[in-house]
Motif scaffolding. Structure first.
Motif, PDB file in Angstrom:
ATOM      1  N   LEU A 269      30.276  20.247 -23.581  1.00  0.00           N
ATOM      2  CA  LEU A 269      31.363  19.378 -24.020  1.00  0.00           C
ATOM      3  C   LEU A 269      32.646  20.168 -24.250  1.00  0.00           C
ATOM      4  O   LEU A 269      32.660  21.110 -25.044  1.00  0.00           O
ATOM      5  CB  LEU A 269      30.945  18.670 -25.309  1.00  0.00           C
ATOM      6  CG  LEU A 269      31.922  17.664 -25.898  1.00  0.00           C
ATOM      7  CD1 LEU A 269      32.093  16.469 -24.976  1.00  0.00           C
ATOM      8  CD2 LEU A 269      31.448  17.224 -27.279  1.00  0.00           C
ATOM      9  N   TYR A 273      37.139  15.952 -26.358  1.00  0.00           N
ATOM     10  CA  TYR A 273      36.311  14.891 -25.793  1.00  0.00           C
ATOM     11  C   TYR A 273      35.056  14.701 -26.636  1.00  0.00           C
ATOM     12  O   TYR A 273      34.667  15.566 -27.433  1.00  0.00           O
ATOM     13  CB  TYR A 273      35.896  15.212 -24.359  1.00  0.00           C
ATOM     14  CG  TYR A 273      37.030  15.142 -23.370  1.00  0.00           C
ATOM     15  CD1 TYR A 273      37.373  13.937 -22.761  1.00  0.00           C
ATOM     16  CD2 TYR A 273      37.761  16.284 -23.038  1.00  0.00           C
ATOM     17  CE1 TYR A 273      38.414  13.871 -21.844  1.00  0.00           C
ATOM     18  CE2 TYR A 273      38.800  16.226 -22.122  1.00  0.00           C
ATOM     19  CZ  TYR A 273      39.127  15.019 -21.529  1.00  0.00           C
ATOM     20  OH  TYR A 273      40.157  14.953 -20.624  1.00  0.00           O
ATOM     21  N   VAL A 275      30.989  12.558 -26.133  1.00  0.00           N
ATOM     22  CA  VAL A 275      30.089  11.934 -25.165  1.00  0.00           C
ATOM     23  C   VAL A 275      29.608  10.614 -25.745  1.00  0.00           C
ATOM     24  O   VAL A 275      29.657  10.403 -26.963  1.00  0.00           O
ATOM     25  CB  VAL A 275      28.882  12.840 -24.836  1.00  0.00           C
ATOM     26  CG1 VAL A 275      29.313  14.060 -24.049  1.00  0.00           C
ATOM     27  CG2 VAL A 275      28.137  13.237 -26.106  1.00  0.00           C
ATOM     28  N   GLN A 283      24.705  11.624 -25.435  1.00  0.00           N
ATOM     29  CA  GLN A 283      24.312  11.500 -24.026  1.00  0.00           C
ATOM     30  C   GLN A 283      25.002  12.576 -23.186  1.00  0.00           C
ATOM     31  O   GLN A 283      25.836  12.289 -22.340  1.00  0.00           O
ATOM     32  CB  GLN A 283      24.642  10.104 -23.522  1.00  0.00           C
ATOM     33  CG  GLN A 283      24.003   8.989 -24.337  1.00  0.00           C
ATOM     34  CD  GLN A 283      22.488   9.057 -24.335  1.00  0.00           C
ATOM     35  OE1 GLN A 283      21.853   8.842 -23.299  1.00  0.00           O
ATOM     36  NE2 GLN A 283      21.893   9.344 -25.490  1.00  0.00           N
ATOM     37  N   PHE A 284      24.636  13.837 -23.449  1.00  0.00           N
ATOM     38  CA  PHE A 284      25.273  14.971 -22.779  1.00  0.00           C
ATOM     39  C   PHE A 284      24.391  15.563 -21.688  1.00  0.00           C
ATOM     40  O   PHE A 284      24.793  16.516 -21.029  1.00  0.00           O
ATOM     41  CB  PHE A 284      25.621  16.058 -23.806  1.00  0.00           C
ATOM     42  CG  PHE A 284      24.422  16.801 -24.349  1.00  0.00           C
ATOM     43  CD1 PHE A 284      24.133  18.085 -23.896  1.00  0.00           C
ATOM     44  CD2 PHE A 284      23.600  16.230 -25.300  1.00  0.00           C
ATOM     45  CE1 PHE A 284      23.037  18.774 -24.393  1.00  0.00           C
ATOM     46  CE2 PHE A 284      22.501  16.911 -25.800  1.00  0.00           C
ATOM     47  CZ  PHE A 284      22.221  18.183 -25.348  1.00  0.00           C
ATOM     48  N   PHE A 300      28.408  12.639 -15.579  1.00  0.00           N
ATOM     49  CA  PHE A 300      28.559  12.696 -17.028  1.00  0.00           C
ATOM     50  C   PHE A 300      29.867  12.040 -17.434  1.00  0.00           C
ATOM     51  O   PHE A 300      30.928  12.356 -16.886  1.00  0.00           O
ATOM     52  CB  PHE A 300      28.517  14.141 -17.524  1.00  0.00           C
ATOM     53  CG  PHE A 300      27.215  14.830 -17.236  1.00  0.00           C
ATOM     54  CD1 PHE A 300      26.115  14.613 -18.049  1.00  0.00           C
ATOM     55  CD2 PHE A 300      27.083  15.669 -16.139  1.00  0.00           C
ATOM     56  CE1 PHE A 300      24.900  15.234 -17.769  1.00  0.00           C
ATOM     57  CE2 PHE A 300      25.878  16.287 -15.859  1.00  0.00           C
ATOM     58  CZ  PHE A 300      24.787  16.069 -16.678  1.00  0.00           C
ATOM     59  N   LYS A 301      29.764  11.162 -18.399  1.00  0.00           N
ATOM     60  CA  LYS A 301      30.942  10.469 -18.925  1.00  0.00           C
ATOM     61  C   LYS A 301      31.400  11.161 -20.198  1.00  0.00           C
ATOM     62  O   LYS A 301      30.591  11.471 -21.079  1.00  0.00           O
ATOM     63  CB  LYS A 301      30.622   9.008 -19.219  1.00  0.00           C
ATOM     64  CG  LYS A 301      31.786   8.241 -19.842  1.00  0.00           C
ATOM     65  CD  LYS A 301      31.409   6.794 -20.108  1.00  0.00           C
ATOM     66  CE  LYS A 301      32.483   6.067 -20.905  1.00  0.00           C
ATOM     67  NZ  LYS A 301      33.755   5.986 -20.185  1.00  0.00           N
ATOM     68  N   LEU A 302      32.694  11.387 -20.313  1.00  0.00           N
ATOM     69  CA  LEU A 302      33.301  11.901 -21.534  1.00  0.00           C
ATOM     70  C   LEU A 302      34.260  10.858 -22.097  1.00  0.00           C
ATOM     71  O   LEU A 302      34.777  10.009 -21.364  1.00  0.00           O
ATOM     72  CB  LEU A 302      34.049  13.209 -21.269  1.00  0.00           C
ATOM     73  CG  LEU A 302      33.243  14.361 -20.655  1.00  0.00           C
ATOM     74  CD1 LEU A 302      34.117  15.606 -20.537  1.00  0.00           C
ATOM     75  CD2 LEU A 302      31.996  14.665 -21.474  1.00  0.00           C
TER      76      LEU A 302
END
Length: 729
Positions: A269, A273, A275, A283-284, A300-302
């Motif tokens: 991360l 930001y 997660v 959810q990393f 992966f969403k940040l």
């Protein structure tokens, strides 16, 4: 001429001849066969239906021109179609009322036949199936199965306090298709259907989302993906498989030539930001689902966030195992969980937690059916992220090697070592237990032994990861389960992990490194004797003495006398402060005082203490305080560390304070003595390095005690003596 037909209750839905599109199996049917107008017809006694629904009835003897009535207070005649002698179809009109019981009446000329009766539950849609998970992409289509959807419906997607109103992109007889909004997060989502003034809850599902971007393949690369915020790629983000580390390119794309040894990949991360979160789990990371030779895309969403200022709770050794009296998870829920959710679920600022391992207890995974999934469920109500490392008790006791025993942890919790930047602090989570577990095999629990060390692959990864931390003054917080150091006597520090120097040398050049550890169930704060840039905070346990002392004494206390608890780190930019917090106690309570005259009297006269000392289960414990002088007072300062100041005055005269190497009396009378009466002692009181002594001039003087921590917080007590020894804080 009207005819009377007998209604017989027979058959199950498995042999039903009434076909109702989407009705639920009630297991209760009415069957009519008098050989008159029609025969072999079965009617469910209850049905879920929607307005405009087409119902098809199967039977024998239907004729063109047959009509269908629904009879309640008034008759409702419906449009009917007979496609063959064995089927009749009709459409439910808008007049259908929810919860009414209707007779199904077949009319042919002047004759009629009651086919059966059914109670109708009228819904907007029926047979909704969210499937538990919905996989889609941001701004891409997703499907909900069900019957009765209309193009004019509105789908409401909710996540916490956020919600989106979505017009379906397509509906058909069996589904609704919608476009996933860009701002939606991955994780648990609730769905509601709205039609005019009416609404119907459809249920919940976990959203698993990817971007619509297609990451091109590269020769030799087995994991690829995009790191993005709301579908837009982010450059220069680190991604790892636990062996390799790479950066995303200008599009947010990454590639790894991974052997998929750990069967997962995770994002490191970046600052600024966050997660997504699902039931307290960040959810990393994502699991690999294809073989090592096949390339797969893991995205992966940040979430952009301001978290330079945040609260980091540090908790360890929860030891949930479905055991003890009261049951451990009940004590956990009524104490720790209730306190944390009440205090922090609605906190104004950003809150996170580090869980330092022994979340579970390997010995009871199979016998008590309580392992990592059940532990995760116990903290699902936390409204913030819990970042975890594994402890020795979080391994599979059926497996006799470290890597194999970690498989369930990687499956349910994620990587066993990783890193993340939260605000301006660089956090690293490491695994310093090497599980050997001799004798373990499928169905057989081994000896559950382990070595305290960092393995070579992890250290190689750590050295590589630290190369990406450009500013050597960045504060680094390292979480691990086992402590680096122990006290062997009042001032003598020894190493507890076999390759301490090897791991700490990885941090050469960094100016501010704090290790937070658990495992011991005591509070200790130790400056590394060999590495001036490393400071260790060994935190006492959430479970106290493995959840035993509540049964014996009504309190949860650790073996060093600390209340079961956790640490609160308050972070402002690169500056952070900390305090220990006993569960159920105000944070202003930081020490316990003992009138040793009363303690020695308890040791000499208490009936239960005499039974325990005479049992042989507490050898030599009768002499715990035989060397203590008259009018001494002990002060157990639970989280004491260098930089704290302790002052004691008696009648305005300051007394000399000295450190002593003694056991804590409260833990002894809360556990050692009551258990020792009839049982061998497995978790005895420990000698603690934060016990202090003063000698008063009389047995009944009042002492004014003041403890000042390194941050200037002052904790005080006016100690009226004699002070009775009892099992309370």
């Amino acid at each position: 001429m009207k005819k009377l037909f007998t209604l017989l209750t027979v058959l199950s839905l498995s042999c039903a001849l009434l076909c109702i599109s989407g009705c639920e199996d009630s297991g209760d049917t009415v069957y009519v066969d008098e050989g008159r107008l029609v025969s072999d017809v079965v009617i469910d006694t209850s049905m879920e239906v929607f307005e405009g629904m087409t119902i098809s009835i199967e039977g024998q003897g239907f004729e063109s021109g047959d009509r269908m009535l629904l009879r309640a207070e008034t008759d409702i005649e419906m449009e009917t179609e007979v496609s063959a002698s064995d089927a009749l179809a009709f459409t439910l009109p808008e007049e259908i009322e929810d919860g009414h019981t209707y007779k199904f009446v077949l009319v042919r000329g002047d004759d009629y036949q009651v086919l059966g009766a059914s109670t109708l539950t009228v819904k907007l849609v029926i047979n909704v199936d969210l499937g538990g998970t919905i996989s889609a992409s941001w701004e891409g289509p997703a499907v909900i199965r069900g019957e009765g959807f209309r193009a004019t419906d509105v789908l409401v997607l909710s996540q916490g306090d956020d919600s989106w109103e979505i017009t379906p992109s397509e509906v058909d007889d069996l589904s609704l298709t919608f476009i996933v909004p860009a701002g939606v997060a991955e994780g648990e989502s609730s769905f509601t259907l709205r039609r005019g003034t009416e609404s119907q809850e459809l249920g919940t599902a976990d959203l698993f989302l990817s971007t619509s971007a297609v990451v091109p393949d590269k020769e030799g690369m087995t994991i690829k993906g995009i790191v993005h915020a709301n579908g837009r790629g982010i450059a220069d983000v680190l991604v790892s498989d636990g062996d390799l580390i790479t950066r995303t390119d200008e599009n947010g794309f990454y590639w790894l030539a991974s052997e998929k040894r750990n069967a997962l990949a995770f994002v490191i991360l970046p600052s600024g930001y966050d997660v997504p979160t699902s039931k307290a789990m960040p959810q990393f990371w994502k699991p690999c689902t294809l073989d090592a030779s096949t390339c797969e895309q893991l995205d992966f969403k940040l979430i952009p966030t301001q978290n330079d200022n945040h609260t980091m709770l540090v908790a360890t050794d929860m030891h949930l195992a479905n055991r003890n009296t009261p049951l451990d998870y009940v004590q956990f829920g009524d104490g720790f969980v209730k306190e944390i959710t009440t205090t922090y679920n609605a906190a104004a600022g950003k809150v996170y937690m580090l869980n330092l391992g022994d979340f579970s207890w390997d010995l009871y995974w199979y016998s008590n059916k309580w392992a990592l999934p059940e532990c995760k469920a116990a903290i699902a109500d936390f409204n913030f992220q819990v970042w975890s490392v594994m402890g020795n008790h979080d391994n599979d006791p059926y497996v006799a090697n470290d890597f194999g025993a970690e498989v369930p942890y990687r499956q349910y919790m994620g990587p066993v070592y990783y890193a993340m930047n939260i605000g301006q602090i660089h956090y690293i989570m490491l695994d310093d237990t090497e599980y050997t577990n001799d004798g373990g095999s499928q169905g057989v629990i081994g000896d559950r032994e382990y070595n305290r060390r960092f393995d070579a692959k992890q250290l190689a990864w750590l050295r590589e990861e630290l190369k990406y931390v450009d500013n050597k003054s960045t504060p680094i917080v390292v979480g691990a389960h086992c402590p680096l150091y122990n006290y062997s006597s009042i001032n003598n520090v020894t190493t507890a992990v076999t390759n301490v120097s090897e791991v700490l040398s990885c941090f050469d050049g960094f100016t501010d490194v704090t290790f937070v550890t658990g495992h011991t169930h005591v509070n200790r704060n130790i400056q590394s004797p060999s590495f001036s840039n490393v400071y260790e905070q060994n935190v006492a346990a959430v479970c106290g003495t493995w959840w035993w002392t509540d049964q014996y004494a009504g309190i949860n206390v650790c073996t060093d006398g600390s209340p079961a608890g956790y640490k609160i780190f308050t972070v402002n930019g690169t500056d952070f402060k900390w305090q220990y917090k006993g569960v159920g106690l105000p944070v202003e309570r930081q020490f316990m005082t003992y009138d040793m005259n009363e303690v020695k009297s308890y040791w000499a006269t208490n009936e239960k203490a005499q039974q325990a000392f005479d049992s042989g289960n507490l050898p030599n414990r009768r002499n715990d305080y035989s060397s203590v002088g008259d009018n001494e007072v002990y002060i157990n300062v639970w989280a004491y560390e260098p930089g704290w100041d302790i002052t004691v005055t008696e009648n305005d005269r300051e007394l000399e304070v000295s450190k002593v190497w003694k056991r804590d009396p409260l833990h002894t009378i809360s556990y050692d003595i009551p258990r020792g009466v009839s049982n061998s002692l497995t978790f005895p009181s420990t000698y603690c390095p934060h016990m202090f002594s003063v000698t008063a001039s009389s047995e009944n003087s009042t002492l004014e005690i003041s403890v000042t921590d390194r941050f200037g917080n002052v904790y005080s007590e006016s100690m009226t003596r004699p002070k009775e020894l009892d099992t309370s804080f």
